[in-house]
Design a protein around this motif. Structure first.
Motif, mmCIF file in Angstrom:
data_model
loop_
_atom_site.group_PDB
_atom_site.id
_atom_site.type_symbol
_atom_site.label_atom_id
_atom_site.label_comp_id
_atom_site.label_asym_id
_atom_site.label_seq_id
_atom_site.Cartn_x
_atom_site.Cartn_y
_atom_site.Cartn_z
ATOM 1 N N GLY A 128 34.394 -53.442 10.169
ATOM 2 C CA GLY A 128 34.237 -52.302 9.779
ATOM 3 C C GLY A 128 34.437 -52.417 8.108
ATOM 4 N N ALA A 129 33.420 -52.283 7.454
ATOM 5 C CA ALA A 129 33.257 -52.482 6.036
ATOM 6 C C ALA A 129 31.985 -51.752 5.366
ATOM 7 N N PRO A 130 32.128 -51.443 4.108
ATOM 8 C CA PRO A 130 33.387 -51.375 3.437
ATOM 9 C C PRO A 130 34.303 -50.242 3.828
ATOM 10 N N HIS A 131 35.552 -50.603 4.004
ATOM 11 C CA HIS A 131 36.669 -49.732 4.342
ATOM 12 C C HIS A 131 37.490 -49.039 3.159
ATOM 13 N N THR A 132 36.919 -47.958 2.740
ATOM 14 C CA THR A 132 37.276 -47.089 1.613
ATOM 15 C C THR A 132 37.810 -45.818 1.767
ATOM 16 N N SER A 133 37.940 -45.386 3.094
ATOM 17 C CA SER A 133 38.544 -44.053 3.156
ATOM 18 C C SER A 133 39.037 -43.719 4.647
ATOM 19 N N ASN A 134 39.890 -42.695 4.948
ATOM 20 C CA ASN A 134 40.441 -42.279 6.183
ATOM 21 C C ASN A 134 39.122 -42.002 6.955
ATOM 22 N N TRP A 135 38.241 -41.451 6.684
ATOM 23 C CA TRP A 135 36.997 -41.036 7.325
ATOM 24 C C TRP A 135 36.354 -42.166 8.203
ATOM 25 N N ASP A 136 36.511 -43.445 7.555
ATOM 26 C CA ASP A 136 36.084 -44.598 8.480
ATOM 27 C C ASP A 136 36.341 -44.428 9.619
ATOM 28 N N PHE A 137 37.677 -44.305 10.127
ATOM 29 C CA PHE A 137 38.176 -44.162 11.636
ATOM 30 C C PHE A 137 37.217 -42.958 12.270
ATOM 31 N N VAL A 138 37.122 -42.177 11.904
ATOM 32 C CA VAL A 138 36.273 -41.222 12.458
ATOM 33 C C VAL A 138 34.833 -41.519 12.692
ATOM 34 N N LEU A 139 34.153 -42.060 11.622
ATOM 35 C CA LEU A 139 32.843 -42.770 11.904
ATOM 36 C C LEU A 139 32.870 -43.791 13.135
ATOM 37 N N MET A 140 33.943 -44.858 12.719
ATOM 38 C CA MET A 140 34.186 -45.652 14.025
ATOM 39 C C MET A 140 34.069 -45.368 15.364
ATOM 40 N N LEU A 141 34.836 -44.155 15.482
ATOM 41 C CA LEU A 141 34.924 -43.721 16.863
ATOM 42 C C LEU A 141 33.612 -43.096 17.102
ATOM 43 N N ALA A 142 32.985 -42.339 16.343
ATOM 44 C CA ALA A 142 31.837 -41.725 16.694
ATOM 45 C C ALA A 142 30.387 -42.664 17.031
ATOM 46 N N ILE A 143 30.644 -43.918 16.267
ATOM 47 C CA ILE A 143 29.546 -45.110 16.594
ATOM 48 C C ILE A 143 29.969 -45.427 17.975
ATOM 49 N N ALA A 144 31.092 -45.969 18.215
ATOM 50 C CA ALA A 144 31.665 -46.408 19.493
ATOM 51 C C ALA A 144 31.260 -45.672 20.733
ATOM 52 N N TRP A 145 31.572 -44.454 20.471
ATOM 53 C CA TRP A 145 31.320 -43.369 21.768
ATOM 54 C C TRP A 145 29.828 -43.109 21.946
ATOM 55 N N ARG A 146 28.843 -42.937 20.840
ATOM 56 C CA ARG A 146 27.666 -42.798 20.863
ATOM 57 C C ARG A 146 26.834 -44.074 21.546
ATOM 58 N N LEU A 147 27.256 -45.393 21.153
ATOM 59 C CA LEU A 147 26.809 -46.381 21.648
ATOM 60 C C LEU A 147 27.550 -47.058 22.839
ATOM 61 N N ARG A 148 28.437 -46.190 23.364
ATOM 62 C CA ARG A 148 29.123 -46.637 24.674
ATOM 63 C C ARG A 148 29.891 -48.112 24.289
ATOM 64 N N ILE A 149 30.488 -48.112 23.497
ATOM 65 C CA ILE A 149 31.081 -49.643 23.093
ATOM 66 C C ILE A 149 32.603 -49.286 23.603
ATOM 67 N N PRO A 150 33.199 -49.858 24.387
ATOM 68 C CA PRO A 150 34.669 -50.058 24.282
ATOM 69 C C PRO A 150 35.213 -50.835 23.246
ATOM 70 N N ILE A 151 36.031 -50.116 22.622
ATOM 71 C CA ILE A 151 36.831 -50.795 21.133
ATOM 72 C C ILE A 151 38.393 -50.982 21.344
ATOM 73 N N ARG A 152 38.689 -51.969 20.569
ATOM 74 C CA ARG A 152 39.979 -52.354 20.319
ATOM 75 C C ARG A 152 40.097 -52.211 18.883
ATOM 76 N N TRP A 153 41.239 -51.900 18.328
ATOM 77 C CA TRP A 153 41.432 -51.934 16.892
ATOM 78 C C TRP A 153 43.050 -52.325 16.687
ATOM 79 N N MET A 154 43.125 -52.952 15.600
ATOM 80 C CA MET A 154 44.672 -53.294 15.292
ATOM 81 C C MET A 154 45.600 -52.529 14.365
ATOM 82 N N GLY A 155 46.571 -52.066 14.682
ATOM 83 C CA GLY A 155 47.378 -51.177 13.677
ATOM 84 C C GLY A 155 48.898 -51.693 13.761
ATOM 85 N N LYS A 156 49.579 -51.449 12.397
ATOM 86 C CA LYS A 156 50.919 -51.634 12.176
ATOM 87 C C LYS A 156 51.664 -51.005 13.489
#
Length: 198
Positions: free
Chosen positions: A32-60
């Protein structure tokens, strides 16, 4: 069904356009790059759900405390213990062995702020797990986002990063002023292992 419906609604009314290669058909590291905004998370979910990609992501770990644990995990979150980060690779390998197909989302430029380069965790995990790398992107200048090519890392850090850097050369991120150059600290040495994670 709900996720696909939400994704269709998002892309119907969003100013952003989804411009993407087909979804990977086997486990992959999804950059996921360039990562410059909190909106990146929303876009990531929208991409994954539209393309039907099961995703995992790492967080503290703090993101998964209390009531947030269940929804974060349902969204694909994996809590990371910074005292034992190697467990992430173990967990990923176990999921691959179980036959799961997913994209492990990693933002190698780290937190949302200008940096001098990328962290090498994505490279080390991909090599250890035998996973390909899919180049996800956000480009404010064209208002497009999606998935670029999926590549196989060769172990030649300099050569692999040259390919990656070429793809991201014209991708600005949501906030272009915070974009960082796709460069690892020791990539200039052919065949070198990337640096340890901080």
């Amino acid at each position: 069904m709900l996720r696909r419906a939400l994704a269709r609604l998002f892309w119907t009314f969003s100013r952003w356009r989804l411009v993407s290669t087909p979804a990977p058909t086997r486990p992959t590291i999804l950059i996921g790059a360039p990562h410059t905004s909190n909106w990146d998370f929303v876009l990531m979910l929208a991409i994954a759900w539209r393309l039907r990609i099961p995703i995992r992501w790492m967080g503290k770990k703090s993101l998964f405390r209390g009531w947030r644990n269940a929804p974060m995990r349902r969204l694909g979150g994996i809590p990371v213990d910074r005292d034992d980060p190697s467990r992430v690779v173990t967990d990923v390998l176990a999921q691959i062995a179980a036959g799961e197909v997913f994209g492990l989302v990693i933002t190698p430029d780290g937190t949302r702020g200008s940096r001098t380069g990328w962290k090498s965790g994505f490279y080390r995990i991909a090599r250890a797990a035998g996973m390909s790398v899919t180049l996800g992107y956000v480009d404010r200048t064209t208002m497009t986002t999606g998935l670029g090519p999926t590549i196989e890392l060769t172990g030649d850090v300099a050569a692999d990063m040259t390919v990656i850097r070429s793809f991201y050369a014209d991708k600005t991120g949501y906030r272009p002023e915070l974009r960082s150059e796709p460069r690892l600290r020791d990539e200039g040495i052919t065949g070198a292992e990337p640096e340890p994670a901080p």
